[in-house]
Design a protein around this motif. Structure first.
Motif, PDB file in Angstrom:
ATOM      1  N   VAL A   1       1.971  -1.179   4.628  1.00  0.00           N
ATOM      2  CA  VAL A   1       1.488   0.187   4.442  1.00  0.00           C
ATOM      3  C   VAL A   1       2.589   1.193   4.772  1.00  0.00           C
ATOM      4  O   VAL A   1       3.214   1.114   5.841  1.00  0.00           O
ATOM      5  N   LEU A   2       2.806   2.138   3.880  1.00  0.00           N
ATOM      6  CA  LEU A   2       3.707   3.255   4.152  1.00  0.00           C
ATOM      7  C   LEU A   2       2.926   4.373   4.828  1.00  0.00           C
ATOM      8  O   LEU A   2       1.838   4.742   4.380  1.00  0.00           O
ATOM      9  N   ALA A   3       3.507   4.917   5.920  1.00  0.00           N
ATOM     10  CA  ALA A   3       2.845   5.985   6.663  1.00  0.00           C
ATOM     11  C   ALA A   3       3.897   6.820   7.401  1.00  0.00           C
ATOM     12  O   ALA A   3       5.080   6.452   7.442  1.00  0.00           O
TER      13      ALA A   3
ATOM     14  N   CYS B   1       0.845  -1.196   0.000  1.00  0.00           N
ATOM     15  CA  CYS B   1       0.000   0.000   0.000  1.00  0.00           C
ATOM     16  C   CYS B   1       0.878   1.244   0.000  1.00  0.00           C
ATOM     17  O   CYS B   1       1.311   1.714   1.067  1.00  0.00           O
ATOM     18  N   LEU B   2       1.131   1.778  -1.184  1.00  0.00           N
ATOM     19  CA  LEU B   2       2.000   2.943  -1.322  1.00  0.00           C
ATOM     20  C   LEU B   2       1.215   4.169  -1.765  1.00  0.00           C
ATOM     21  O   LEU B   2       1.196   5.191  -1.090  1.00  0.00           O
ATOM     22  N   THR B   3       0.562   4.064  -2.916  1.00  0.00           N
ATOM     23  CA  THR B   3       0.018   5.223  -3.614  1.00  0.00           C
ATOM     24  C   THR B   3      -1.165   5.840  -2.875  1.00  0.00           C
ATOM     25  O   THR B   3      -2.005   5.139  -2.321  1.00  0.00           O
ATOM     26  N   GLU B   4      -1.226   7.185  -2.918  1.00  0.00           N
ATOM     27  CA  GLU B   4      -2.339   7.928  -2.351  1.00  0.00           C
ATOM     28  C   GLU B   4      -2.924   8.845  -3.416  1.00  0.00           C
ATOM     29  O   GLU B   4      -2.287   9.084  -4.451  1.00  0.00           O
ATOM     30  N   PRO B   5      -4.154   9.355  -3.210  1.00  0.00           N
ATOM     31  CA  PRO B   5      -4.803  10.139  -4.268  1.00  0.00           C
ATOM     32  C   PRO B   5      -3.981  11.303  -4.801  1.00  0.00           C
ATOM     33  O   PRO B   5      -4.083  11.643  -5.974  1.00  0.00           O
TER      34      PRO B   5
END
Length: 599
Positions: free
Chosen positions: A216-218, A167-171
């Protein structure tokens, strides 16, 4: 006439055993000392049966049905047959093939696993992404997870009981992960509560396995800005107790599915994290380093996806060209007893078929070569060999991702063209292959990003050391075979291209020091040149093996076929580099100084 698939076992055996000598190399690694050629062949045979008999029939169904989201409970239903095929996959032990025995794995080499996944990708790329991402999650946790996280997650990822995602990409950010906003708040028990939104998450939600393991990247509250402030967390779809048993639902939910051009059978999810509980993987603020284990594996995997599509497109186009009657050969009838000749007699049809064949078989050689490098990098007892393998693998990874996917799209379009109008309608399945192939140039870093990585980081960034070492390896092979007259038609062009690439690299290095934008202008063409140099070396070696076999009196038709394909590659495909060199001689301002044209 739906797509059919026949596993290319004979060609895999040629690549692995006759060209690469993979068993000999692997037996020098302590981990694989007991494996033999018969074992590898048996694995490939069984995997081929699963791919062709169980998985391939689900491909068109998955494309037509797609995945369905129930917004009331955020669940996703995969197409008919997907869940059942996955159950058979797990029951047969395929997820465990290349995993560590201590977690229930079978401990086979990565290079063999790559061959298995090529066949799965040919049979159904969208389905294969579910277990493919699981393997990436396994590798990242194995490399950077704590002992307790490994014990909790790896056995069930190994068995296939659980699947994984990245889970890398964000809007608001794609490749530029330094912009991501997902937050991770520390909890009293040592866990973290994650809040944010992710998009384009392949296999992000589905009904094929009981649990999904999200990596998940955070950002932590004290994270510095940019990519240096990113941490990696493992977030289970269901909360786990100390024994790894599933508990209540973790608030990481699928809130939408992307409506895509292709790979309809894979659930490309929008995920919302609303205080989802996760655990830190690796060190704080060093998540990108940990995730790169998964990302680099994924880039090799994406190249393998296009290899699989190129192979099945070629197989079906070849079969169609032999049967479809249309016009007469320009040099006179070739099937006078029929009302028209099979279209395979027409030059452009043959050109399309040979292009796909050369790209598929060249891609198989490169993918297998890189698979062996990965095995050596991880398991050699010789520190110098490990480092050399890692260095060359780093150099070639962007080539695998970008060159194979560029070629895959070109080949699937060419094979669709062989079908004429029948290639443009759903019934033959060829248009699906084109649509599925298109994504491979985009995700896991667009091919332009791969080209920038190759030229900017892997070549200029280390002062050309890795490229120079690779060039010396090619040169040494050429010198070893320089007295073989039948190889001259391959050796001379290869030597010439290597010398021109060296001069080009030096020139680009000088330009980049004066203007970094020069790298961006040159990168895509540069990668194509490096790709052709690599493929040229591989095809020259294949020709040498074939010539030696023919000289020994072997009559297997694969040998003259290899020789013909090598000649086609050198005379019809490799000359693409001339256009690339010509463009790179042009002033970069023809791209950069276009403010009026793009106003």
């Amino acid at each position: 006439m739906p797509l059919t698939y026949s596993p290319p076992i004979r060609d895999m055996q040629f690549v692995l055993h006759e060209w690469l000598g993979v068993t000999k190399h692997l037996q020098q690694l302590p981990r694989y000392a007991e494996f033999d050629q018969d074992t590898f062949n048996a694995v490939l045979e069984e995997a081929g049966k699963f791919a062709s008999e169980v998985l391939a029939p689900t491909n068109s169904v998955g494309d037509l049905q797609g995945c369905q989201l129930d917004r009331t409970n955020h669940s996703v239903t995969t197409p008919d047959g997907f869940k059942e095929a996955y159950a058979q996959y797990v029951e047969a032990g395929w997820p465990a093939l290349a995993c560590e025995p201590e977690y229930g794995g079978q401990g086979l080499p990565f290079v063999i696993n790559q061959c298995v996944f090529e066949m799965l990708n040919s049979a159904n790329q969208a389905w294969t992404m579910y277990p493919g991402l699981s393997h990436g999650a396994y590798e990242a946790l194995h490399a950077h997870g704590s002992d307790s996280l490994k014990a909790l997650y790896l056995p069930k990822l190994t068995s296939g009981q659980w699947t994984g995602t990245m889970c890398l990409t964000e809007p608001h950010c794609g490749t530029d992960l330094g912009l991501l906003r997902t937050k991770a708040e520390p909890q009293a028990d040592g866990s973290y509560a994650l809040t944010g939104n992710k998009i384009f998450i392949s296999a992000g939600e589905h009904d094929m396995a009981e649990n999904i393991v999200h990596l998940v990247l955070a950002r932590l509250p004290d994270a510095p800005a940019g990519s240096k402030g990113i941490s990696l967390f493992v977030v289970s779809k269901f909360k786990l107790d100390a024994n790894g048993e599933l508990g209540e639902r973790n608030p990481i939910f699928c809130t939408g599915l992307e409506h895509k051009m292709g790979i309809h059978g894979n659930a490309t999810a929008q995920l919302t994290l609303d205080g989802a509980i996760g655990h830190l993987v690796g060190e704080p603020h060093k998540g990108l380093m940990a995730m790169f284990v998964m990302m680099n594996g994924a880039r090799l995997g994406v190249g393998n996806q296009s290899l699989g599509l190129t192979e099945i497109a070629f197989q079906n186009a070849l079969a169609y060209a032999k049967e479809r009657l249309q016009m007469r050969s320009l040099s006179g009838p070739k099937a006078p007893e029929l009302p028209a000749d099979p279209i395979i007699v027409h030059p452009d049809v043959r050109h399309q078929l040979m292009s796909a064949k050369a790209y598929a078989e060249g891609g198989r050689m490169l993918g297998s070569y890189c698979g062996l490098l990965l095995d050596q990098a991880h398991h050699s007892a010789d520190a110098e060999q490990r480092q050399q393998a890692l260095s060359q693998l780093a150099l070639l990874t962007p080539v695998v991702k970008a060159f194979l996917t560029d070629n895959g799209l070109s080949a699937t379009i060419g094979c669709q063209q062989v079908f004429g109008g029948h290639g443009y309608i759903q019934e033959t399945g060829m248009e699906q292959l084109v649509r599925d192939a298109r994504i491979n140039l985009i995700y896991e870093g667009t091919n332009a990003v791969q080209a920038l990585d190759l030229l900017g980081r892997k070549v200029l960034g280390d002062q050309g050391k890795a490229l120079t070492a690779f060039g010396k390896q090619i040169g040494a092979w050429g010198k070893e075979h320089s007295q073989e007259p039948k190889l001259i038609e391959f050796l001379l062009p290869l030597q010439n291209l290597g010398e021109r690439l060296t001069e080009l690299t030096q020139a680009l290095g000088g330009k980049a020091m004066r203007n970094p934008d020069e790298v961006g202008v040159a990168a895509v063409d540069y990668l194509r040149i490096v790709g052709h140099l690599t493929f040229g070396w591989l095809w020259a070696q294949a020709a040498q093996v074939a010539l030696a076999a023919i000289a020994d009196g072997k009559t297997d038709p694969i040998y003259p076929a290899k020789l013909e394909t090598a000649k086609f590659y050198f005379t019809r495909l490799m000359p693409e580099v001339e256009t690339a060199f010509k463009r790179l001689q042009a002033n970069a301002n023809t791209v950069l100084k276009t403010s009026h044209a793009l106003a």
